[in-house]
Design a protein around this motif. Structure first.
Motif, PDB file in Angstrom:
ATOM      1  N   GLU A  40       0.839  -1.441  -0.075  1.00  0.00           N
ATOM      2  CA  GLU A  40      -0.054  -0.032   0.117  1.00  0.00           C
ATOM      3  C   GLU A  40       0.791   1.365   0.124  1.00  0.00           C
ATOM      4  OE1 GLU A  40      -3.094   2.029   3.008  1.00  0.00           O
ATOM      5  OE2 GLU A  40      -3.436  -0.029   2.674  1.00  0.00           O
ATOM      6  N   GLY A  43       2.201   1.789  -3.533  1.00  0.00           N
ATOM      7  CA  GLY A  43       1.354   1.805  -4.506  1.00  0.00           C
ATOM      8  C   GLY A  43       1.136   0.587  -5.450  1.00  0.00           C
ATOM      9  N   ILE A  45      -0.948  -3.060  -5.754  1.00  0.00           N
ATOM     10  CA  ILE A  45      -2.251  -3.679  -5.299  1.00  0.00           C
ATOM     11  C   ILE A  45      -2.335  -5.144  -5.939  1.00  0.00           C
ATOM     12  CG2 ILE A  45      -3.112  -1.402  -4.915  1.00  0.00           C
ATOM     13  CD1 ILE A  45      -4.975  -2.142  -7.574  1.00  0.00           C
ATOM     14  N   ASP A  50      -9.321  -2.552  -4.948  1.00  0.00           N
ATOM     15  CA  ASP A  50      -8.277  -1.459  -4.231  1.00  0.00           C
ATOM     16  C   ASP A  50      -7.702  -0.450  -5.251  1.00  0.00           C
ATOM     17  OD1 ASP A  50      -8.494  -3.096  -1.964  1.00  0.00           O
ATOM     18  OD2 ASP A  50      -6.883  -4.206  -2.745  1.00  0.00           O
ATOM     19  N   PHE A  51      -8.289  -0.435  -6.444  1.00  0.00           N
ATOM     20  CA  PHE A  51      -7.524   0.386  -7.466  1.00  0.00           C
ATOM     21  C   PHE A  51      -7.890   1.957  -7.340  1.00  0.00           C
ATOM     22  CE2 PHE A  51      -7.367   2.776 -11.575  1.00  0.00           C
ATOM     23  CZ  PHE A  51      -6.200   2.488 -11.938  1.00  0.00           C
ATOM     24  N   THR A  56      -2.148   3.917  -7.157  1.00  0.00           N
ATOM     25  CA  THR A  56      -1.748   2.770  -7.747  1.00  0.00           C
ATOM     26  C   THR A  56      -0.888   2.732  -8.842  1.00  0.00           C
ATOM     27  OG1 THR A  56      -3.896   1.810  -7.224  1.00  0.00           O
ATOM     28  CG2 THR A  56      -2.436   0.633  -8.400  1.00  0.00           C
ATOM     29  N   ILE A  59      -0.051  -3.112 -10.491  1.00  0.00           N
ATOM     30  CA  ILE A  59      -1.036  -4.498 -10.280  1.00  0.00           C
ATOM     31  C   ILE A  59      -0.339  -5.412 -10.224  1.00  0.00           C
ATOM     32  CG2 ILE A  59      -3.054  -5.493 -10.761  1.00  0.00           C
ATOM     33  CD1 ILE A  59      -4.428  -3.078 -11.960  1.00  0.00           C
ATOM     34  N   LEU A  76      -0.898   4.365 -12.999  1.00  0.00           N
ATOM     35  CA  LEU A  76      -0.613   3.056 -13.076  1.00  0.00           C
ATOM     36  C   LEU A  76       0.551   2.766 -13.981  1.00  0.00           C
ATOM     37  CD1 LEU A  76      -1.104  -0.004 -12.125  1.00  0.00           C
ATOM     38  CD2 LEU A  76      -2.649  -0.024 -14.221  1.00  0.00           C
TER      39      LEU A  76
END
Length: 185
Positions: A40, A43, A45, A50-51, A56, A59, A76
């Motif tokens: 967290e 950034g 996830i 949780d995006f 973020t 991923i 992202l």
């Protein structure tokens, strides 16, 4: 790539008293919670639930944007697994530069690839709105362009496996230097 915050963890000793099974459960949960807090903070996830387009950056794992309300990927930068944009509301890839696995734009409304430079696996552009591959330089797997709107391969230099160019509007291979296996035109 944007530099991520630095998280420093000094040696942590967890002492838990009780039954062995209870200790293992608590230790495992503590490690999982610590990993979650670290992720967290930088950034990262593992679930689209949780995006946050502002915070973020990564991923970890797969991301299927279909049936979500997400329209812009914002800050992202990387999806480590597969990404699916078909039947999604995504119209901007934001700062996304790398997809570690396959990507599927079949029937997506994404208009362009933005900053995307690398796809580790297969790339499917069938029935997508994309007209140019833009900054994309590498596709590790195969590319499917059948019936798509792509007219320009952009900066693409490498396709790791097969290239399906049948029924496309592509008239030039541009910068493409390598197709790992078969190509159909």
């Amino acid at each position: 790539m944007t530099s991520l915050p630095v998280v420093t963890i000094k040696k942590v000793k967890i002492v838990i008293h009780g039954e062995d099974s209870d200790r293992k459960y608590i230790q495992n949960n503590t490690v999982i919670k610590l990993k979650s807090l670290i992720n967290e903070a930088v950034g990262v996830i593992t679930s689209l639930a949780d995006f946050d387009p502002v915070n973020t950056r990564v991923i970890q794992g797969n991301a299927d944007f279909g049936n979500t309300e997400i329209t812009d990927l914002g800050n992202l930068e990387e999806i480590t697994g597969n990404a699916k944009f078909g039947k999604s509301k995504v119209v901007s890839l934001g700062k996304l530069m790398k997809i570690g696995g396959e990507v599927d734009f079949d029937s997506s409304i994404v208009p362009d690839l933005g900053n995307l430079t690398s796809v580790g696996g297969d790339a499917n552009f069938q029935d997508s709105k994309i007209t140019s591959l833009g900054n994309l330089t590498t596709i590790g797997g195969s590319i499917w362009l059948y019936g798509c709107k792509v007219t320009d391969l952009g900066k693409l230099t490498t396709i790791g496996r097969d290239g399906d160019f049948e029924h496309t509007k592509i008239t030039s291979l541009g910068n493409l230097t390598t197709i790992g296996r078969d190509a159909s035109f």
